[in-house]
Design a protein around this motif. Structure first.
Motif, PDB file in Angstrom:
ATOM      1  N   ASP A 192      -9.711  -2.268  -5.385  1.00 40.13           N
ATOM      2  CA  ASP A 192      -9.126  -0.925  -5.380  1.00 40.13           C
ATOM      3  C   ASP A 192      -8.269  -0.634  -4.155  1.00 40.13           C
ATOM      4  O   ASP A 192      -7.680   0.451  -4.057  1.00 40.13           O
ATOM      5  N   SER A 193      -8.169  -1.573  -3.219  1.00 40.41           N
ATOM      6  CA  SER A 193      -7.440  -1.327  -1.971  1.00 40.41           C
ATOM      7  C   SER A 193      -6.137  -2.120  -1.905  1.00 40.41           C
ATOM      8  O   SER A 193      -6.152  -3.352  -1.776  1.00 40.41           O
ATOM      9  N   ALA A 194      -5.015  -1.416  -1.978  1.00 41.30           N
ATOM     10  CA  ALA A 194      -3.712  -2.070  -1.821  1.00 41.30           C
ATOM     11  C   ALA A 194      -3.556  -2.594  -0.394  1.00 41.30           C
ATOM     12  O   ALA A 194      -2.992  -3.675  -0.175  1.00 41.30           O
ATOM     13  N   ALA A 195      -4.072  -1.841   0.578  1.00 36.49           N
ATOM     14  CA  ALA A 195      -3.958  -2.262   1.972  1.00 36.49           C
ATOM     15  C   ALA A 195      -4.684  -3.579   2.213  1.00 36.49           C
ATOM     16  O   ALA A 195      -4.225  -4.426   2.990  1.00 36.49           O
ATOM     17  N   GLU A 196      -5.809  -3.765   1.530  1.00 32.30           N
ATOM     18  CA  GLU A 196      -6.561  -5.014   1.693  1.00 32.30           C
ATOM     19  C   GLU A 196      -5.797  -6.197   1.120  1.00 32.30           C
ATOM     20  O   GLU A 196      -5.821  -7.299   1.680  1.00 32.30           O
ATOM     21  N   GLY A 197      -5.101  -5.992   0.010  1.00 29.27           N
ATOM     22  CA  GLY A 197      -4.285  -7.064  -0.549  1.00 29.27           C
ATOM     23  C   GLY A 197      -3.187  -7.480   0.407  1.00 29.27           C
ATOM     24  O   GLY A 197      -2.939  -8.674   0.627  1.00 29.27           O
ATOM     25  N   GLU A 198      -2.519  -6.486   1.007  1.00 29.39           N
ATOM     26  CA  GLU A 198      -1.481  -6.779   1.991  1.00 29.39           C
ATOM     27  C   GLU A 198      -2.067  -7.491   3.200  1.00 29.39           C
ATOM     28  O   GLU A 198      -1.507  -8.483   3.698  1.00 29.39           O
ATOM     29  N   ARG A 199      -3.205  -7.013   3.672  1.00 31.16           N
ATOM     30  CA  ARG A 199      -3.841  -7.598   4.855  1.00 31.16           C
ATOM     31  C   ARG A 199      -4.261  -9.042   4.603  1.00 31.16           C
ATOM     32  O   ARG A 199      -4.028  -9.928   5.441  1.00 31.16           O
ATOM     33  N   ASP A 200      -4.860  -9.317   3.450  1.00 31.04           N
ATOM     34  CA  ASP A 200      -5.307 -10.675   3.161  1.00 31.04           C
ATOM     35  C   ASP A 200      -4.129 -11.649   3.060  1.00 31.04           C
ATOM     36  O   ASP A 200      -4.205 -12.785   3.536  1.00 31.04           O
ATOM     37  N   LEU A 201      -3.048 -11.191   2.447  1.00 32.48           N
ATOM     38  CA  LEU A 201      -1.888 -12.070   2.306  1.00 32.48           C
ATOM     39  C   LEU A 201      -1.257 -12.346   3.665  1.00 32.48           C
ATOM     40  O   LEU A 201      -0.890 -13.487   3.978  1.00 32.48           O
ATOM     41  N   GLY A 202      -1.154 -11.328   4.495  1.00 34.24           N
ATOM     42  CA  GLY A 202      -0.610 -11.530   5.833  1.00 34.24           C
ATOM     43  C   GLY A 202      -1.476 -12.455   6.659  1.00 34.24           C
ATOM     44  O   GLY A 202      -0.971 -13.329   7.378  1.00 34.24           O
ATOM     45  N   ALA A 203      -2.805 -12.296   6.558  1.00 37.22           N
ATOM     46  CA  ALA A 203      -3.727 -13.141   7.326  1.00 37.22           C
ATOM     47  C   ALA A 203      -3.651 -14.599   6.903  1.00 37.22           C
ATOM     48  O   ALA A 203      -3.949 -15.502   7.696  1.00 37.22           O
ATOM     49  N   ALA A 204      -3.235 -14.855   5.664  1.00 31.50           N
ATOM     50  CA  ALA A 204      -3.113 -16.224   5.169  1.00 31.50           C
ATOM     51  C   ALA A 204      -1.824 -16.902   5.635  1.00 31.50           C
ATOM     52  O   ALA A 204      -1.607 -18.075   5.346  1.00 31.50           O
ATOM     53  N   GLY A 205      -0.986 -16.167   6.345  1.00 29.43           N
ATOM     54  CA  GLY A 205       0.251 -16.751   6.858  1.00 29.43           C
ATOM     55  C   GLY A 205       1.377 -16.802   5.856  1.00 29.43           C
ATOM     56  O   GLY A 205       2.323 -17.583   6.004  1.00 29.43           O
ATOM     57  N   PHE A 206       1.306 -15.960   4.835  1.00 25.41           N
ATOM     58  CA  PHE A 206       2.360 -15.927   3.815  1.00 25.41           C
ATOM     59  C   PHE A 206       3.704 -15.604   4.465  1.00 25.41           C
ATOM     60  O   PHE A 206       3.796 -14.755   5.344  1.00 25.41           O
TER      61      PHE A 206
END
Length: 303
Positions: free
Chosen positions: A122-136
């Protein structure tokens, strides 16, 4: 961009609708019950086939980015996330590519692969955060996966990837989805209502698995990991795969099993063994020919 509205009116989605063909499934004999489920599954291949133009466009675009050093990321929640992680994890041993080339992210992290973490979606911010943390990065491709086409976690990741200028693909099981409107490319496989109302691990999950198989396999074919229909990038890391490697060498060169085994042992890899046998080259010369052909076996072989 906010996506609170993306979670509203779920009842209107075809994937959430009641299926009249299975309305009394709990009253049927076991064979009849399973026949209903199987009949629904039979519709999936046709639905996937109807989206081949869109799947093909994604394959070509991703392959082009691979040639420039890009990677492929899958992101999803629940079943969709697990299927993305599954496909990503199977590509390195199948095609002998670096594990970083295919990466799967799931809402709630790796623990969600075994234990449900549905609230994380339910969290759009978490999706952005996880992708950024993966080095995308901008050179990469993101495939957002959600049967409903409206999961906030995935939408947040797609937004982030778009801002970077990366290639974005939405894989959903409904038409006109929120994700399809956000992504550069949309693959919307309309699987319809499930045999169990809303259980998208069933037809929608099957369709998702089929499309992900097509994309990753198609990209690997386009980038030279396949010769004919042979997995020439296979890693010979156990007895089964050594045997498969020997059979691939024999099939690609026409040599007997004993010769294939000997050449593969000398070569250290299936591709090198095939070039050695077909072009009558030493290991070092065969490896040089493959480097000059950017690893594409067909280009390294004599005409």
């Amino acid at each position: 961009m906010t996506h609170d509205a993306a979670t509203t009116n779920l009842a209107a989605l075809p994937t959430e609708a009641r299926n009249p063909r299975s309305a009394r499934i709990d009253e049927l004999s076991t064979p009849a019950m399973l026949t209903v489920i199987s009949d629904e599954d039979l519709t999936v291949a046709t639905a996937v086939r109807s989206r081949i133009p869109e799947i093909g466009a994604a394959v070509d675009a991703i392959a082009e980015r691979f040639e420039r050093g890009g990677r492929l990321f899958y992101i999803g929640a629940g079943t969709s996330g697990r299927l993305g992680v599954l496909d990503a994890s199977e590509c390195p041993p199948t095609f002998s590519v670096d594990p970083s080339l295919f990466q799967g992210l799931i809402a709630g992290g790796d623990s969600a692969l075994r234990r449900s973490s549905e609230g994380s979606e339910d969290s759009a911010a978490e999706g952005e955060r996880d992708l950024g943390a993966a080095g995308f990065a901008a050179a990469d491709t993101l495939i957002g996966i959600a049967a409903s086409g409206r999961t906030p976690y995935v939408l947040g990741a797609l937004d982030y990837a778009n801002r970077l200028g990366a290639l974005t693909v939405a894989l959903t099981c409904v038409a006109g989805s929120a994700m399809g409107k956000v992504a550069e490319l949309a693959i919307e496989v309309e699987t319809g209502p499930e045999a169990l109302t809303g259980s998208t691990r069933m037809k929608a999950g099957t369709a998702t698995k089929m499309v992900l198989n097509m994309i990753s396999t198609g990209v690997m074919i386009r980038t030279g990991a396949v010769y004919g229909n042979l997995m020439v990038n296979v890693q010979t890391t156990n007895a089964k795969l050594v045997d498969r490697g020997r059979r691939i060498v024999a099939a690609a060169t026409g040599c007997d099993a004993e010769t294939a085994a000997r050449v593969l042992e000398e070569a250290g890899s299936v591709k090198t063994a095939i070039v050695m046998q077909r072009a009558n080259l030493s290991r070092s010369d065969a490896e040089a020919a493959l480097r000059a052909a950017h690893g594409v076996l067909r280009r390294a072989l004599p005409r």
